[in-house]
Design a protein around this motif. Structure first.
Motif, PDB file in Angstrom:
ATOM      1  N   LEU A  50      60.868  82.301  58.334  1.00  0.00           N
ATOM      2  CA  LEU A  50      60.264  82.901  59.520  1.00  0.00           C
ATOM      3  C   LEU A  50      59.802  84.315  59.209  1.00  0.00           C
ATOM      4  CD1 LEU A  50      60.026  81.628  62.359  1.00  0.00           C
ATOM      5  CD2 LEU A  50      61.953  83.049  63.042  1.00  0.00           C
ATOM      6  N   SER A  51      58.659  84.686  59.784  1.00  0.00           N
ATOM      7  CA  SER A  51      58.106  86.025  59.609  1.00  0.00           C
ATOM      8  C   SER A  51      57.772  86.608  60.975  1.00  0.00           C
ATOM      9  CB  SER A  51      56.830  85.944  58.758  1.00  0.00           C
ATOM     10  OG  SER A  51      56.065  87.129  58.872  1.00  0.00           O
ATOM     11  N   ILE A  69      58.107  84.138  52.139  1.00  0.00           N
ATOM     12  CA  ILE A  69      57.083  84.024  53.177  1.00  0.00           C
ATOM     13  C   ILE A  69      56.354  85.357  53.285  1.00  0.00           C
ATOM     14  CG2 ILE A  69      58.660  84.671  55.064  1.00  0.00           C
ATOM     15  CD1 ILE A  69      57.171  82.658  56.839  1.00  0.00           C
ATOM     16  N   SER A  70      55.036  85.286  53.448  1.00  0.00           N
ATOM     17  CA  SER A  70      54.260  86.527  53.550  1.00  0.00           C
ATOM     18  C   SER A  70      53.010  86.281  54.371  1.00  0.00           C
ATOM     19  CB  SER A  70      53.880  87.058  52.161  1.00  0.00           C
ATOM     20  OG  SER A  70      53.034  86.148  51.493  1.00  0.00           O
ATOM     21  N   ARG A  71      52.433  87.373  54.869  1.00  0.00           N
ATOM     22  CA  ARG A  71      51.205  87.302  55.643  1.00  0.00           C
ATOM     23  C   ARG A  71      50.125  88.168  54.985  1.00  0.00           C
ATOM     24  NH1 ARG A  71      52.203  87.408  62.146  1.00  0.00           N
ATOM     25  NH2 ARG A  71      54.453  87.040  62.221  1.00  0.00           N
ATOM     26  N   ASP A  72      48.888  87.700  55.028  1.00  0.00           N
ATOM     27  CA  ASP A  72      47.726  88.507  54.649  1.00  0.00           C
ATOM     28  C   ASP A  72      46.876  88.660  55.898  1.00  0.00           C
ATOM     29  OD1 ASP A  72      45.308  89.558  53.772  1.00  0.00           O
ATOM     30  OD2 ASP A  72      45.424  88.542  51.839  1.00  0.00           O
ATOM     31  N   LEU A  78      48.989  82.867  56.451  1.00  0.00           N
ATOM     32  CA  LEU A  78      50.427  82.906  56.179  1.00  0.00           C
ATOM     33  C   LEU A  78      50.672  82.123  54.895  1.00  0.00           C
ATOM     34  CD1 LEU A  78      53.343  83.577  57.419  1.00  0.00           C
ATOM     35  CD2 LEU A  78      53.297  81.184  58.166  1.00  0.00           C
ATOM     36  N   TYR A  79      51.536  82.640  54.035  1.00  0.00           N
ATOM     37  CA  TYR A  79      51.833  81.974  52.773  1.00  0.00           C
ATOM     38  C   TYR A  79      53.303  81.617  52.673  1.00  0.00           C
ATOM     39  CZ  TYR A  79      47.339  83.914  51.248  1.00  0.00           C
ATOM     40  OH  TYR A  79      46.009  84.247  51.141  1.00  0.00           O
ATOM     41  N   LEU A  80      53.570  80.614  51.839  1.00  0.00           N
ATOM     42  CA  LEU A  80      54.935  80.334  51.420  1.00  0.00           C
ATOM     43  C   LEU A  80      54.902  80.137  49.911  1.00  0.00           C
ATOM     44  CD1 LEU A  80      57.861  79.904  52.422  1.00  0.00           C
ATOM     45  CD2 LEU A  80      57.402  77.443  52.346  1.00  0.00           C
ATOM     46  N   HIS A  81      55.463  81.110  49.203  1.00  0.00           N
ATOM     47  CA  HIS A  81      55.554  81.018  47.755  1.00  0.00           C
ATOM     48  C   HIS A  81      56.868  80.323  47.424  1.00  0.00           C
ATOM     49  CE1 HIS A  81      52.357  84.159  47.224  1.00  0.00           C
ATOM     50  NE2 HIS A  81      52.785  84.478  48.415  1.00  0.00           N
ATOM     51  N   MET A  82      56.782  79.226  46.692  1.00  0.00           N
ATOM     52  CA  MET A  82      57.955  78.414  46.392  1.00  0.00           C
ATOM     53  C   MET A  82      58.150  78.343  44.880  1.00  0.00           C
ATOM     54  SD  MET A  82      57.454  75.322  49.155  1.00  0.00           S
ATOM     55  CE  MET A  82      56.043  74.641  48.297  1.00  0.00           C
TER      56      MET A  82
END
Length: 115
Positions: A50-51, A69-72, A78-82
């Motif tokens: 969650l962001s 999790i990050s936002r641009d 919205l990103y999810l780097h796994m």
């Protein structure tokens, strides 16, 4: 009508990495919170990360240290780097956003972790 479109899923070997993207059809500066959920076959849809608009993030224990999790805001994405993916991460991943009184879902993207 505001839409969320996920991309970036696929087949990856254990230990591999993927980056999921969730592009919104409007600015995400008013979406609070935004998050990633996942649903494995035969199971319920569960929160993964969650962001909030204030910059805080939360993760379920099983992905802490592996997922980010990050936002641009410039790309309304919205990103999810796994990283260090495991077979138990296999699921359909969904983007979610609270936008005013609306609770918006994307269509989902499949992530399969298998050798």
């Amino acid at each position: 009508q505001v839409q969320l479109v996920e991309s970036g899923g696929g087949l990856v070997q254990p230990g591999g990495s993927l980056r999921l993207s969730c592009k919104a059809s409007t600015t995400i500066t008013s979406m609070n919170p935004m998050g990633w959920y996942r649903q494995a076959p035969g199971k319920e849809r569960d929160l993964v990360a969650l962001s909030t608009i204030g910059g805080s993030t939360n993760y379920i224990d099983s992905v802490k240290g592996r997922f980010t999790i990050s936002r641009d805001f410039t790309k309304n994405t919205l990103y999810l780097h796994m990283n260090s993916l495991k077979p138990e991460d296999t699921a359909v991943y969904y983007c979610n956003a609270r936008y005013g009184s609306a609770n918006i879902w994307g269509q989902g993207t499949q992530v399969t972790v298998s050798s």
